[in-house]
Design a protein around this motif. Structure first.
Motif, short mmCIF file in Angstrom:
data_model
loop_
_atom_site.label_atom_id
_atom_site.label_comp_id
_atom_site.label_asym_id
_atom_site.label_seq_id
_atom_site.Cartn_x
_atom_site.Cartn_y
_atom_site.Cartn_z
N LEU A 282 13.36 -18.91 2.33
CA LEU A 282 13.07 -19.28 3.71
C LEU A 282 11.96 -18.40 4.26
O LEU A 282 11.01 -18.89 4.89
CB LEU A 282 14.33 -19.17 4.58
CG LEU A 282 14.12 -19.48 6.07
CD1 LEU A 282 13.65 -20.93 6.26
CD2 LEU A 282 15.39 -19.22 6.87
N TYR A 283 12.08 -17.10 4.04
CA TYR A 283 11.06 -16.15 4.51
C TYR A 283 9.69 -16.52 3.94
O TYR A 283 8.69 -16.60 4.68
CB TYR A 283 11.46 -14.74 4.10
CG TYR A 283 10.45 -13.68 4.51
CD1 TYR A 283 10.48 -13.12 5.78
CD2 TYR A 283 9.48 -13.24 3.60
CE1 TYR A 283 9.55 -12.16 6.15
CE2 TYR A 283 8.56 -12.27 3.97
CZ TYR A 283 8.59 -11.73 5.24
OH TYR A 283 7.68 -10.77 5.62
N ASP A 284 9.64 -16.76 2.63
CA ASP A 284 8.36 -17.07 1.99
C ASP A 284 7.76 -18.37 2.52
O ASP A 284 6.55 -18.44 2.79
CB ASP A 284 8.55 -17.18 0.47
CG ASP A 284 8.80 -15.83 -0.19
OD1 ASP A 284 8.54 -14.80 0.46
OD2 ASP A 284 9.27 -15.80 -1.35
N LYS A 285 8.60 -19.38 2.70
CA LYS A 285 8.08 -20.68 3.15
C LYS A 285 7.60 -20.59 4.60
O LYS A 285 6.58 -21.19 4.96
CB LYS A 285 9.13 -21.77 2.99
CG LYS A 285 8.55 -23.18 3.16
CD LYS A 285 9.50 -24.25 2.68
CE LYS A 285 8.86 -25.63 2.77
NZ LYS A 285 9.77 -26.70 2.27
N LEU A 286 8.32 -19.85 5.44
CA LEU A 286 7.88 -19.67 6.83
C LEU A 286 6.54 -18.94 6.88
O LEU A 286 5.64 -19.31 7.65
CB LEU A 286 8.94 -18.91 7.62
CG LEU A 286 10.19 -19.71 8.01
CD1 LEU A 286 11.28 -18.77 8.51
CD2 LEU A 286 9.87 -20.76 9.07
N GLN A 287 6.40 -17.91 6.07
CA GLN A 287 5.13 -17.17 6.02
C GLN A 287 4.00 -18.06 5.52
O GLN A 287 2.90 -18.07 6.08
CB GLN A 287 5.27 -15.96 5.11
CG GLN A 287 5.84 -14.72 5.79
CD GLN A 287 5.35 -13.45 5.13
OE1 GLN A 287 5.21 -13.36 3.93
NE2 GLN A 287 5.08 -12.44 5.95
N ASN A 288 4.26 -18.82 4.47
CA ASN A 288 3.22 -19.66 3.87
C ASN A 288 2.77 -20.79 4.78
O ASN A 288 1.68 -21.33 4.59
CB ASN A 288 3.71 -20.23 2.54
CG ASN A 288 3.87 -19.15 1.47
OD1 ASN A 288 3.26 -18.09 1.55
ND2 ASN A 288 4.71 -19.42 0.48
N THR A 289 3.62 -21.16 5.73
CA THR A 289 3.25 -22.22 6.68
C THR A 289 2.76 -21.66 8.02
O THR A 289 2.62 -22.40 8.99
CB THR A 289 4.44 -23.18 6.92
OG1 THR A 289 5.64 -22.41 7.17
CG2 THR A 289 4.68 -24.07 5.72
#
Length: 330
Positions: A282-289
């Motif tokens: 979740l952290y990675d996907k939020l950052q990547n978006t």
């Protein structure tokens, strides 16, 4: 020389006036920081002692208990309101608490372990609301539970004048399955997961969400560890050949896009019920978006908060305090 001193004096006077105006404009935030600092000292001297969720006492001194927020097919859901202890310009910011319990257990009582944190915000004009949602009993009802949480947010928007809420300043805190529902409710659009028709036209937007140990990809969970009711509920979906569809439809990770609410994630590497990787992805996907996200990683706490060390209890309290202060309108 006299002219230079004169101009220096004028510049200093302007700086003093500007600084004074700035301090006046943020006086509410300074008061909040003072209150938080005092609460920090209390927590630092007496860190929360947590053995397990079941042993926690609950927050008291509510102003409104069991307020009905929706009624669907005769099933009523209610919320409790812990009102602000002072009035602030622009209305009271709202912090909504969504309880955990494997989607099948628990109630809207606020654990005492986080009540000192929440009380510090009440002292500065915030409203705390805790909500119920329909619990599972042998049948999968993720959609209904998500619509209940969204309806709570819609109810807050609808009743902003009646209770003096500042609906531009709503935050949501969820624990475990409550974090899953909080993420689903806040990451999905207004038109999704409609519940009570009387609330359908109101917004479900919030400013931020705090995710405690929340499942973000239901495919990763050993749902049998959650107890008999949730296990039977998932079996019912499996018998209808809908299990894969259900797990994907109700996984928050699949709803992450741009312009998500600011998110704080708190999770432990020692969690054996909800894999720590749920929070990492979740952290990675939020950052990547391009979304604003922060994360606190714990080392010893189990999913029910047993095994947490004093310093981790302090870390949890302080991370929450700092995150909410940064999102404060004061």
């Amino acid at each position: 020389m006299k002219k230079i001193l004169k101009w220096i004096g004028i510049v200093l006077l302007i700086i003093i006036l500007l600084l004074g105006g700035y301090i006046y404009s943020i006086r509410g935030r300074l008061s909040l920081y003072k209150s938080i600092g005092e609460k920090y000292m209390e927590i630092a001297k007496n860190p929360p002692v947590i053995n397990s969720i079941e042993e926690l006492s609950t927050m008291e001194s509510m102003d409104y208990k069991d307020v009905e927020y929706n009624n669907i097919n005769g099933i009523v859901q209610t919320l409790d309101i812990y009102g602000p202890k002072k009035d602030i310009k622009g209305g009271s910011p709202v912090i909504l608490y969504v309880h955990g319990g494997s989607w099948a257990y628990g109630d809207k009582s606020i654990p005492d372990v986080i009540s000192p944190v929440l009380d510090s915000f009440r002292d500065e004009g915030f409203t705390i609301i805790s909500t119920s949602y329909e619990l599972m009993s042998g049948e999968e009802i993720f959609g209904k539970q998500i619509s209940d949480v969204k309806d709570t947010i819609r109810w807050i928007h609808k009743n902003k004048e009646n209770y003096g809420f500042n609906t531009k300043e709503i935050g949501v805190i969820g624990t475990s399955s409550g974090a899953h529902l909080a993420l689903m409710a806040t990451y999905t659009d207004d038109g999704e997961f409609k519940g009570d028709e009387d609330l359908a036209g109101f917004s479900s937007k919030v400013k931020y969400v705090v995710d405690f140990f929340g499942p973000t990809d239901l495919n990763t969970l050993d749902l049998s560890a959650g107890g008999g009711d949730i296990n039977e509920a998932i079996k019912s979906a499996e018998e209808e050949n809908k299990k894969e569809e259900v797990l994907n439809t109700y996984s928050p990770i699949n709803y992450v896009g741009k312009n998500m609410p600011k998110t704080l994630i708190i999770h432990s590497k020692a969690d054996k019920i909800v894999s720590y990787n749920n929070s990492v992805i979740l952290y990675d996907k939020l950052q990547n978006t391009g979304n604003k996200v922060d994360m606190l990683t714990l080392e010893t706490s189990n999913h029910d908060l047993s095994g947490v060390k004093d310093e981790e209890g302090l870390e949890i309290a302080m991370k929450m305090l700092k995150f909410i202060v940064r999102n404060s309108p004061l």
